[in-house]
Design a protein around this motif. Structure first.
Motif, short mmCIF file in Angstrom:
data_model
loop_
_atom_site.label_atom_id
_atom_site.label_comp_id
_atom_site.label_asym_id
_atom_site.label_seq_id
_atom_site.Cartn_x
_atom_site.Cartn_y
_atom_site.Cartn_z
N ARG A 7 -1.67 -5.00 9.64
CA ARG A 7 -0.55 -3.92 9.97
C ARG A 7 0.16 -4.12 11.35
O ARG A 7 -0.57 -4.64 12.41
N TYR A 52 -6.37 -5.49 6.42
CA TYR A 52 -5.15 -5.96 5.84
C TYR A 52 -4.32 -6.07 7.40
O TYR A 52 -4.66 -5.51 8.33
N ASN A 85 -8.58 -0.55 6.23
CA ASN A 85 -7.69 0.47 5.66
C ASN A 85 -8.22 1.69 5.69
O ASN A 85 -9.30 1.85 4.94
N ALA A 93 -0.95 2.92 5.54
CA ALA A 93 -0.13 2.09 4.31
C ALA A 93 1.19 1.64 4.62
O ALA A 93 1.65 0.62 4.48
N LEU A 113 0.79 -1.21 0.10
CA LEU A 113 -0.19 -0.10 0.00
C LEU A 113 0.78 1.36 0.10
O LEU A 113 0.68 2.30 -0.52
#
Length: 456
Positions: free
Chosen positions: A382, A380, A393, A400, A363
């Protein structure tokens, strides 16, 4: 199969069925360079992910498997129980394939069928001539059908598990030339105790081998003949817990034989053993790092194929759009999310989709990767306070960066992979007490914790 051990059905009279003669020519096995696996799928809860159609996976080394058609069935029975178990692929003497399977959907062991499912295929991309083949008139099942060419008879021997008049399962046999009609059944192997799931290796240095399930273990018998009643048990039994569904496979590149089996549970785990000499009857367990089964696969059959057939199967059915990540030092565990926390857990688990990921361009940097959840596609993996979690997200540059990693050669094994953090470049994804986090990595143990296999 996974039968109810308390269930015992008895034989009735058997009728003879005439044969039709349609012999083919021998297949050119010397060109084989890959493998195809047939299986059905079953999950721990018998819910999502359980499918009783014909599934296929392919492999170039016989150990690491790639499911086709997104691990969905390529064909499903339309008669009988409307489902199958225990599929088996035989390449016939004319080079085409026949698929056999148990006529049973799910785990209703009270369902009795005197039939097996049959398909023909020239290439395992299209399936024709579907029918059920009746094998007997007895009050018992036809479980785990397989077949082999008996050159002395000029016929195929179709073996399967059924209950005899003494009340225990034996391996039966019918002979056929076309898998449309078959001879009357005979007892092929009856050692005097319950046996199911017969699998053959024919003509190995003049000896024929039959492996079967006995008391939750995999045991071998052998004979210099293929005649019914000629086999004698000889091997040391192997198991990993309760194990069934033996499958013998000869390596295409070495003298190694593999023996596959899966655990006696829904969503069974495959285990593999190896031997350099079938006549010894002893097996050594393979390290689970060396092999990976298709997700949710049960009771497989493995057949060798050509490189062209391999490529054509992948072209037809497609590679998975997702991956699973196996831990290097805990190879029975896979990266998953649970309550939105990233961790490694022992397979199988529900939901299995918690361990499926799309490795998408990073990302924050397209040369890196981000891990998009298959069953929560807006989320996602992370890092947050160095721990990995599954978050939505939010479109920020911080998210990102936290969700982007650089894939590198594995720190413990360069054939595997490690993942370095984009915005904390001295830290790698690793597990600690089975929870995923990003940490500096220096010791041998830490390097193993930070190494993963990207497969299916």
């Amino acid at each position: 199969m996974t039968p109810d051990p308390s269930r015992r059905l008895f034989l009735g009279a058997a009728a003879s069925v005439p044969l039709a003669l349609t012999l083919g020519t021998p297949a050119a096995h010397a060109a084989d360079s890959a493998y195809v696996m047939s299986y059905f799928t079953e999950t721990t809860s018998l819910g999502a992910g359980s499918d009783y159609g014909l599934h296929l996976a392919v492999s170039t080394d016989g150990l690491q498997w790639m499911p086709l058609n997104q691990n969905n069935p390529v064909v499903t029975p339309t008669d009988g129980a409307l489902g199958l178990r225990d599929p088996f692929i035989l390449r016939k003497q004319d080079g085409t394939f026949v698929v056999l399977a148990t006529d049973l959907k799910g785990t209703d062991w009270s369902y009795v069928s005197q039939y097996v499912h049959v398909w023909n295929s020239t290439d395992l991309r299209t399936f024709t001539g579907y029918h059920r083949l009746k094998l007997h008139d007895m009050n018992t099942h036809c479980w785990a059908p397989e077949a082999f060419w008996d050159a002395g008879r000029g016929q195929y021997a179709l073996i399967y598990s059924a209950v005899n008049s003494s009340g225990h399962n034996v391996i039966m046999v019918n002979y056929t030339t076309d898998f449309v009609t078959a001879s009357a059944p005979q007892v092929f192997f009856d050692p005097g105790y319950d046996v199911i799931d017969g699998d053959m290796a024919v003509g190995v240095n003049g000896v024929n081998y039959l492996y079967f399930k006995k008391d939750q273990t995999l045991v071998g018998a052998r004979s210099t003949s293929l005649d019914p009643g000629s086999f004698t048990a000889f091997s040391t039994g192997v198991a990993h817990g309760g194990t069934e569904a033996p499958t013998l496979v000869k390596s295409l590149t070495s003298g190694t034989w593999w023996l596959w089996g899966d655990t006696y549970t829904p969503n069974g785990v495959f285990y593999a053993w190896q031997s350099g000499d079938l006549s010894a009857g002893t097996w050594t367990a393979l390290d689970q790092r060396t092999y990976t089964q298709p997700v949710n696969s049960k009771h497989c059959g493995i057949t060798t194929i050509t490189g062209t057939q391999y490529s054509n199967l992948v072209a037809k059915w497609g590679a998975p759009a997702w991956n699973r990540l196996k831990s290097y030092n805990f190879p029975d565990r896979y990266v998953r999310h649970a309550d939105y926390v990233g961790r490694i857990d022992a397979y199988p688990f529900d939901l299995y989709t918690d361990s499926q990921w799309k490795l998408v361009p990073g990302l924050a940097d397209g040369s890196g990767v981000s891990f998009q959840s298959v069953n929560y596609p807006t989320r996602y993996l992370r890092h947050y306070n160095y721990r990995l979690q599954l978050d939505v997200n939010d479109g920020t540059s911080t998210f990102a960066g936290d969700a982007t990693f650089y894939r590198t050669a594995g720190l413990a094994d360069p054939a595997w992979s490690s993942f370095r953090s984009y915005n904390n470049p001295t830290r790698y994804i690793r597990h600690s007490n089975y929870v995923l986090r990003i940490d500096p990595v220096s010791t041998a143990t830490e390097k193993q914790d930070a190494t993963f296999s990207v497969g299916y």
